[in-house]
Design a protein around this motif. Structure first.
Motif, PDB file in Angstrom:
ATOM      1  N   ALA A  56       6.152  -5.792 -16.695  1.00 36.04           N
ATOM      2  CA  ALA A  56       7.206  -5.423 -17.643  1.00 36.04           C
ATOM      3  C   ALA A  56       6.630  -5.152 -19.032  1.00 36.04           C
ATOM      4  CB  ALA A  56       8.259  -6.518 -17.707  1.00 36.04           C
ATOM      5  N   LEU A  57       5.618  -5.914 -19.416  1.00 38.08           N
ATOM      6  CA  LEU A  57       5.017  -5.719 -20.745  1.00 38.08           C
ATOM      7  C   LEU A  57       4.422  -4.324 -20.915  1.00 38.08           C
ATOM      8  CD1 LEU A  57       3.335  -9.185 -21.399  1.00 38.08           C
ATOM      9  CD2 LEU A  57       4.997  -8.055 -22.893  1.00 38.08           C
ATOM     10  N   THR A  58       4.052  -3.677 -19.818  1.00 37.37           N
ATOM     11  CA  THR A  58       3.504  -2.323 -19.909  1.00 37.37           C
ATOM     12  C   THR A  58       4.598  -1.274 -20.064  1.00 37.37           C
ATOM     13  OG1 THR A  58       3.550  -1.874 -17.513  1.00 37.37           O
ATOM     14  CG2 THR A  58       1.615  -3.051 -18.393  1.00 37.37           C
ATOM     15  N   GLN A  59       5.871  -1.692 -19.905  1.00 39.49           N
ATOM     16  CA  GLN A  59       6.968  -0.720 -19.926  1.00 39.49           C
ATOM     17  C   GLN A  59       7.982  -0.951 -21.039  1.00 39.49           C
ATOM     18  OE1 GLN A  59       8.552   0.288 -15.854  1.00 39.49           O
ATOM     19  NE2 GLN A  59       7.496  -1.623 -15.340  1.00 39.49           N
ATOM     20  N   VAL A  60       8.200  -2.208 -21.403  1.00 35.78           N
ATOM     21  CA  VAL A  60       9.249  -2.515 -22.376  1.00 35.78           C
ATOM     22  C   VAL A  60       8.783  -2.116 -23.773  1.00 35.78           C
ATOM     23  CG1 VAL A  60      10.618  -4.360 -23.402  1.00 35.78           C
ATOM     24  CG2 VAL A  60      10.182  -4.356 -20.945  1.00 35.78           C
ATOM     25  N   VAL A  61       9.639  -1.401 -24.491  1.00 38.20           N
ATOM     26  CA  VAL A  61       9.316  -0.872 -25.820  1.00 38.20           C
ATOM     27  C   VAL A  61      10.419  -1.246 -26.802  1.00 38.20           C
ATOM     28  CG1 VAL A  61       7.932   1.039 -24.899  1.00 38.20           C
ATOM     29  CG2 VAL A  61      10.409   1.348 -25.237  1.00 38.20           C
ATOM     30  N   ASP A  62      10.242  -0.856 -28.047  1.00 36.40           N
ATOM     31  CA  ASP A  62      11.276  -1.077 -29.054  1.00 36.40           C
ATOM     32  C   ASP A  62      12.551  -0.329 -28.665  1.00 36.40           C
ATOM     33  OD1 ASP A  62       9.554  -2.588 -30.628  1.00 36.40           O
ATOM     34  OD2 ASP A  62       8.883  -0.855 -31.788  1.00 36.40           O
ATOM     35  N   HIS A  63      13.673  -0.842 -29.140  1.00 35.48           N
ATOM     36  CA  HIS A  63      14.963  -0.218 -28.846  1.00 35.48           C
ATOM     37  C   HIS A  63      14.957   1.272 -29.179  1.00 35.48           C
ATOM     38  CE1 HIS A  63      19.114   1.011 -29.959  1.00 35.48           C
ATOM     39  NE2 HIS A  63      19.442   0.318 -28.881  1.00 35.48           N
ATOM     40  N   ALA A  64      14.405   1.631 -30.322  1.00 36.90           N
ATOM     41  CA  ALA A  64      14.434   3.029 -30.764  1.00 36.90           C
ATOM     42  C   ALA A  64      13.646   3.951 -29.841  1.00 36.90           C
ATOM     43  CB  ALA A  64      13.879   3.137 -32.186  1.00 36.90           C
ATOM     44  N   ASP A  65      12.718   3.398 -29.078  1.00 30.89           N
ATOM     45  CA  ASP A  65      11.868   4.213 -28.207  1.00 30.89           C
ATOM     46  C   ASP A  65      12.208   4.082 -26.728  1.00 30.89           C
ATOM     47  OD1 ASP A  65      10.308   5.032 -30.444  1.00 30.89           O
ATOM     48  OD2 ASP A  65       9.204   3.130 -30.348  1.00 30.89           O
ATOM     49  N   ASP A  66      13.202   3.280 -26.393  1.00 33.19           N
ATOM     50  CA  ASP A  66      13.478   2.989 -24.995  1.00 33.19           C
ATOM     51  C   ASP A  66      13.934   4.249 -24.258  1.00 33.19           C
ATOM     52  OD1 ASP A  66      14.020   0.642 -22.963  1.00 33.19           O
ATOM     53  OD2 ASP A  66      15.670   2.077 -22.791  1.00 33.19           O
ATOM     54  N   PRO A  67      13.252   4.611 -23.155  1.00 33.55           N
ATOM     55  CA  PRO A  67      13.596   5.862 -22.471  1.00 33.55           C
ATOM     56  C   PRO A  67      14.952   5.836 -21.794  1.00 33.55           C
ATOM     57  CG  PRO A  67      11.933   4.638 -21.223  1.00 33.55           C
ATOM     58  CD  PRO A  67      12.081   3.942 -22.553  1.00 33.55           C
ATOM     59  N   PHE A  68      15.377   4.667 -21.300  1.00 29.80           N
ATOM     60  CA  PHE A  68      16.678   4.593 -20.639  1.00 29.80           C
ATOM     61  C   PHE A  68      17.802   4.765 -21.637  1.00 29.80           C
ATOM     62  CE2 PHE A  68      20.350   2.348 -18.877  1.00 29.80           C
ATOM     63  CZ  PHE A  68      20.468   2.991 -17.650  1.00 29.80           C
ATOM     64  N   ILE A  69      17.714   4.105 -22.772  1.00 29.18           N
ATOM     65  CA  ILE A  69      18.758   4.228 -23.790  1.00 29.18           C
ATOM     66  C   ILE A  69      18.850   5.672 -24.282  1.00 29.18           C
ATOM     67  CG2 ILE A  69      19.497   3.482 -26.085  1.00 29.18           C
ATOM     68  CD1 ILE A  69      18.114   0.766 -25.431  1.00 29.18           C
ATOM     69  N   LYS A  70      17.695   6.289 -24.521  1.00 23.70           N
ATOM     70  CA  LYS A  70      17.697   7.695 -24.951  1.00 23.70           C
ATOM     71  C   LYS A  70      18.340   8.584 -23.896  1.00 23.70           C
ATOM     72  CE  LYS A  70      13.671   7.762 -28.035  1.00 23.70           C
ATOM     73  NZ  LYS A  70      12.330   8.338 -28.265  1.00 23.70           N
ATOM     74  N   ALA A  71      18.025   8.333 -22.623  1.00 21.34           N
ATOM     75  CA  ALA A  71      18.603   9.139 -21.544  1.00 21.34           C
ATOM     76  C   ALA A  71      20.116   8.953 -21.466  1.00 21.34           C
ATOM     77  CB  ALA A  71      17.946   8.775 -20.214  1.00 21.34           C
ATOM     78  N   CYS A  72      20.590   7.725 -21.697  1.00 25.18           N
ATOM     79  CA  CYS A  72      22.034   7.483 -21.728  1.00 25.18           C
ATOM     80  C   CYS A  72      22.704   8.252 -22.862  1.00 25.18           C
ATOM     81  CB  CYS A  72      22.314   5.990 -21.861  1.00 25.18           C
ATOM     82  SG  CYS A  72      22.037   5.016 -20.351  1.00 25.18           S
ATOM     83  N   GLN A  73      22.078   8.269 -24.024  1.00 22.38           N
ATOM     84  CA  GLN A  73      22.633   9.021 -25.150  1.00 22.38           C
ATOM     85  C   GLN A  73      22.737  10.507 -24.818  1.00 22.38           C
ATOM     86  OE1 GLN A  73      19.889   6.852 -28.220  1.00 22.38           O
ATOM     87  NE2 GLN A  73      21.625   7.673 -29.371  1.00 22.38           N
ATOM     88  N   GLU A  74      21.693  11.035 -24.221  1.00 29.39           N
ATOM     89  CA  GLU A  74      21.683  12.462 -23.871  1.00 29.39           C
ATOM     90  C   GLU A  74      22.740  12.763 -22.807  1.00 29.39           C
ATOM     91  OE1 GLU A  74      17.668  13.023 -22.635  1.00 29.39           O
ATOM     92  OE2 GLU A  74      16.854  12.856 -24.678  1.00 29.39           O
TER      93      GLU A  74
END
Length: 289
Positions: A56-74
């Motif tokens: 998980a440490l290799t994947q979890v990033v800051d909120h602003a950079d999270d790919p899932f959250i960005k994909a949800c916004q799009e």
């Protein structure tokens, strides 16, 4: 305020990689749009379900950079649908390697803008007989703020999974005017069988509010097993949707927000509560003389 909310409730079997969960979410929101939904509600760990700390440490990033959250916004902006993201792990405030994550959920509007974000307050540290301790606090830090999200259908109180067992949080939301309570979850099978439905119905009845509880279901890549039974409960405590233990997909229901007003008018417990003093000494039984 709009009185009718057409809600798509999701039940997922999230993977231990963002990419597969993003693809699933994109298909789910496209289906929700075809069904005329105003909002899609996702479960806890929708973006990443991975209890392998090193991986998980290799994947979890800051909120602003999270790919899932960005994909949800799009996806929200593309389809013109609100998304309650459930939750996904993001880095904590210091962002350092080895730091605990935050279990974070967002409410995203139909323009793809984040209108509210919430970090899970109560961490799942329990000790079931015959089972290893869960120890969520070893991996996650607790949130510190209750958050209500403004929506066209009324304010929504935000919570995540184990928060369900702390009724004062939801009472505070209801007394502040929340008409919906979102409780995305990844319940274990033993606790789900024993407590899931009764607690969801209790939170709805106590507060005269809709409870929206998207859930994880089935056997996951990281080895966990989750209970399923994504539910929507109305303010009278009636179950409007129950997706069962194994279904993966969405179901769409119509919520009449006037039911909140009706339930609270008939049983005005939010107004009937009283302040009182608690005398701990007087509450204890007297020793035998």
């Amino acid at each position: 305020m709009t009185n009718r909310l057409r809600l798509s409730l999701a039940q997922m079997n999230s993977t231990n990689r963002h990419a597969g969960n993003i693809e699933w979410m994109q298909d789910a929101i496209a289906q929700a749009a075809q069904e005329g939904a105003d909002m899609l509600a996702l479960p806890e760990a929708s973006g990443l379900c991975n209890k392998d700390r090193a991986d998980a440490l290799t994947q979890v990033v800051d909120h602003a950079d999270d790919p899932f959250i960005k994909a949800c916004q799009e996806a929200a902006a593309k389809h013109g649908i609100w998304i309650q993201t459930g939750s996904t792990p993001v880095k904590g405030p210091d962002g350092a390697d080895g730091a605990r994550f935050l279990n974070h959920g967002d409410m995203i509007n139909a323009q793809g803008e984040i209108v509210a974000g919430y970090d899970k307050i109560h961490l799942f540290d329990i000790f079931l007989d015959g089972k290893p301790a869960t120890g969520e606090s070893r991996r996650y830090g607790p949130g510190a703020k209750a958050v209500m999200a403004p929506t066209p259908w009324g304010d929504a109180g935000m919570a995540i999974c184990y928060d369900l067992r702390f009724p004062q949080l939801f009472r505070d939301y209801a007394q502040a005017g929340a008409s919906m309570l979102f409780i995305p979850s990844a319940f274990t099978i033993p606790t789900g069988r024993a407590h899931w439905e009764v607690l969801l119905r209790a939170r709805a009845i106590e507060n005269g509010a809709f409870v929206v509880a998207s859930a994880q279901a089935g056997h996951h890549d990281d080895g966990r097993k989750t209970y399923g039974h994504s539910m929507v409960v109305n303010p009278w405590g009636e179950v409007l949707a129950d997706m069962g233990p194994e279904t993966v997909g969405i179901t769409t229901v119509d919520l009449d927000m006037d039911e909140v007003v009706a339930a609270r008018r008939q049983i005005p417990s939010l107004q009937n509560g009283r302040d009182y003093a608690f005398d701990a000494k007087a509450a204890k039984p007297h020793a035998a003389e």
